[in-house]
Design a protein around this motif. Structure first.
Motif, PDB file in Angstrom:
ATOM      1  N   VAL B  33     -38.644 -18.938  -7.494  1.00  0.00           N
ATOM      2  CA  VAL B  33     -37.878 -18.160  -8.470  1.00  0.00           C
ATOM      3  C   VAL B  33     -36.392 -18.339  -8.168  1.00  0.00           C
ATOM      4  O   VAL B  33     -35.862 -17.767  -7.216  1.00  0.00           O
ATOM      5  N   THR B  35     -32.787 -17.541  -8.824  1.00  0.00           N
ATOM      6  CA  THR B  35     -32.075 -16.421  -9.460  1.00  0.00           C
ATOM      7  C   THR B  35     -30.647 -16.793  -9.864  1.00  0.00           C
ATOM      8  O   THR B  35     -29.953 -16.003 -10.483  1.00  0.00           O
ATOM      9  N   LEU B  37     -27.775 -18.120 -11.984  1.00  0.00           N
ATOM     10  CA  LEU B  37     -27.530 -18.384 -13.396  1.00  0.00           C
ATOM     11  C   LEU B  37     -26.315 -19.285 -13.512  1.00  0.00           C
ATOM     12  O   LEU B  37     -25.293 -19.041 -12.873  1.00  0.00           O
ATOM     13  N   ILE B  63     -39.135 -21.688 -11.531  1.00  0.00           N
ATOM     14  CA  ILE B  63     -38.765 -20.928 -12.728  1.00  0.00           C
ATOM     15  C   ILE B  63     -37.383 -20.335 -12.479  1.00  0.00           C
ATOM     16  O   ILE B  63     -37.006 -20.053 -11.342  1.00  0.00           O
ATOM     17  N   GLU B  64     -36.605 -20.188 -13.553  1.00  0.00           N
ATOM     18  CA  GLU B  64     -35.273 -19.614 -13.413  1.00  0.00           C
ATOM     19  C   GLU B  64     -35.274 -18.208 -13.983  1.00  0.00           C
ATOM     20  O   GLU B  64     -35.649 -17.995 -15.126  1.00  0.00           O
ATOM     21  N   GLU B  65     -34.906 -17.253 -13.158  1.00  0.00           N
ATOM     22  CA  GLU B  65     -34.923 -15.858 -13.607  1.00  0.00           C
ATOM     23  C   GLU B  65     -33.844 -15.077 -12.849  1.00  0.00           C
ATOM     24  O   GLU B  65     -34.014 -14.753 -11.680  1.00  0.00           O
ATOM     25  N   TYR B  67     -32.456 -12.058 -13.973  1.00  0.00           N
ATOM     26  CA  TYR B  67     -32.389 -10.621 -14.247  1.00  0.00           C
ATOM     27  C   TYR B  67     -33.668  -9.853 -13.956  1.00  0.00           C
ATOM     28  O   TYR B  67     -33.674  -8.869 -13.242  1.00  0.00           O
ATOM     29  N   ASP B  68     -34.761 -10.304 -14.564  1.00  0.00           N
ATOM     30  CA  ASP B  68     -35.965  -9.479 -14.602  1.00  0.00           C
ATOM     31  C   ASP B  68     -37.068 -10.090 -13.738  1.00  0.00           C
ATOM     32  O   ASP B  68     -37.650 -11.113 -14.082  1.00  0.00           O
ATOM     33  N   LEU B  69     -37.342  -9.440 -12.625  1.00  0.00           N
ATOM     34  CA  LEU B  69     -38.359  -9.967 -11.711  1.00  0.00           C
ATOM     35  C   LEU B  69     -39.730  -9.334 -11.956  1.00  0.00           C
ATOM     36  O   LEU B  69     -40.664  -9.546 -11.193  1.00  0.00           O
ATOM     37  N   HIS B  71     -42.107  -9.746 -14.168  1.00  0.00           N
ATOM     38  CA  HIS B  71     -43.283 -10.445 -14.696  1.00  0.00           C
ATOM     39  C   HIS B  71     -43.931 -11.400 -13.690  1.00  0.00           C
ATOM     40  O   HIS B  71     -44.587 -12.372 -14.075  1.00  0.00           O
ATOM     41  N   TYR B  78     -44.833 -16.408  -4.414  1.00  0.00           N
ATOM     42  CA  TYR B  78     -43.468 -16.579  -4.913  1.00  0.00           C
ATOM     43  C   TYR B  78     -42.463 -16.664  -3.767  1.00  0.00           C
ATOM     44  O   TYR B  78     -42.604 -15.993  -2.741  1.00  0.00           O
ATOM     45  N   TRP B  86     -29.425 -12.363  -7.456  1.00  0.00           N
ATOM     46  CA  TRP B  86     -30.010 -11.408  -8.400  1.00  0.00           C
ATOM     47  C   TRP B  86     -29.187 -10.110  -8.433  1.00  0.00           C
ATOM     48  O   TRP B  86     -28.924  -9.566  -9.506  1.00  0.00           O
TER      49      TRP B  86
END
Lengths: 163, 163, 163
Positions: B33, B35, B37, B63-65, B67-69, B71, B78, B86
């Motif tokens: 993940v 984080t 951006l 995966i790039e995320e 804001y919202d962890l 899901h 992970y 984050w």
């Protein structure tokens, strides 16, 4: 007993030190020595301190002392929160004066729990006042660590005993 | 299993965390993940991230995320790299929102390896955004450390287990 | 033997490293490699260094070398104080050049005690030179830690062996 807790900003060192102080004090109410002086006009800090004071009101007697730690009484249990603020208040004094004042605390028959903010592991600041603060924090921390019975390094609420 | 690695800038914590994640994942490809951006227009950082991505392409799904962890799926493994980024992305949210989001991760039946940059041991920055970032890093780190099964302090590629 | 001491500003790491160097050197006078170059016109630093030099004059031969560490001799015992200043002096060189120079030291049959200032745990500085210095300090520290026989983390004069 003399105990030393150090750690970074928001590492949970105060909570660890409070718990230890209450254990040392047993049935007698311990004394919280607040070294913060309200002359920085920093509202965020004032709010933070008000919350802290409220949290500990049932368990501690609070005294405010930013300069002179020499009048601690034998037989009592003290929590000095924190040495960093005391160093900042006394930045115009010489290193020798501060060391002498700290060393005298270790001659007293009382429990003292010391808290210090570890500010030593960032890049060295350019302005001379900040450098002096960082240097004095290290020097005073060495004096305290040398004389304490126990020393704890706190990271993210985990206290590691290193002495 | 939930595992927490923290350490300073360029201390080798990501390499330690990657190795641990691969051990936890066993035969199933773990999920990286990211984080970060890409809205800081920081070419040095972009270069650094491109190299990191290349290094791990055979072993991780990325995966790039930022804001919202929330899901994250049960049954997966992970690696969240990193919580510091984050926190920086979510600096406008309240402390309580961030704590709640992190605490929910610990209710999930999945492996998570967390990475946090320790920024707590330098001189306290003067600007309020940096102070907020430093404070939140400490607070979130405490929540993560409290809930994790294992916690590692990394210095110069040496990981010390402190929980 | 190759030994690595790291720690924050004014943590007492030099005193620990000096003691270890004298133990390793046994009857032969060890060599103190001063990496500080007097081209910053920093009077506070000059004063500090003059005091250090006086303190160790009976026990060490001092050489000044800010750039090239390659001519260390086999059979001798060296104290390199410190790698941080050497990195700062060599900031215009590539990472690869610095790593190569350090790795070559580990091929020599001599005792070396390395000192590094841990600057990794503050907020990441904005200017690119400071960032480069922080990054290189971490990278070089990893190379040294990997190759050393013993590694010590020093806080307030307390040295914790972590390898």
């Amino acid at each position: 007993m003399k105990i030393f807790y150090f750690g970074g900003q928001k590492c949970g060192k105060t909570a660890c030190a409070i718990q230890k102080t209450l254990e040392l004090a047993k049935d007698k109410k311990p004394i919280y020595v607040a070294t913060y002086l309200d002359n920085y006009n920093d509202k965020e800090m004032q709010e933070r301190l008000k919350n802290h004071k409220k949290e500990r009101s049932d368990t501690f007697i609070t005294i405010e002392e930013g300069y002179d730690l020499s009048h601690l009484q034998e037989g009592e249990t003290y929590l000095i929160d924190c040495l960093s603020m005391w160093i900042l208040n006394n930045l115009e004094k010489t290193k020798e004066e501060l060391i002498t004042q700290i060393e005298k605390l270790f001659e007293k028959e009382c429990n003292i729990v010391f808290i210090l903010n570890d500010v030593s592991r960032g890049i060295i600041p350019l302005d001379s006042q900040s450098r002096k603060f960082v240097d004095l924090s290290g020097i005073i921390g060495q004096v305290v660590a040398k004389n304490c019975d126990e020393v704890y390094d706190v990271s993210y609420s985990i206290a590691r005993q290193i002495k």
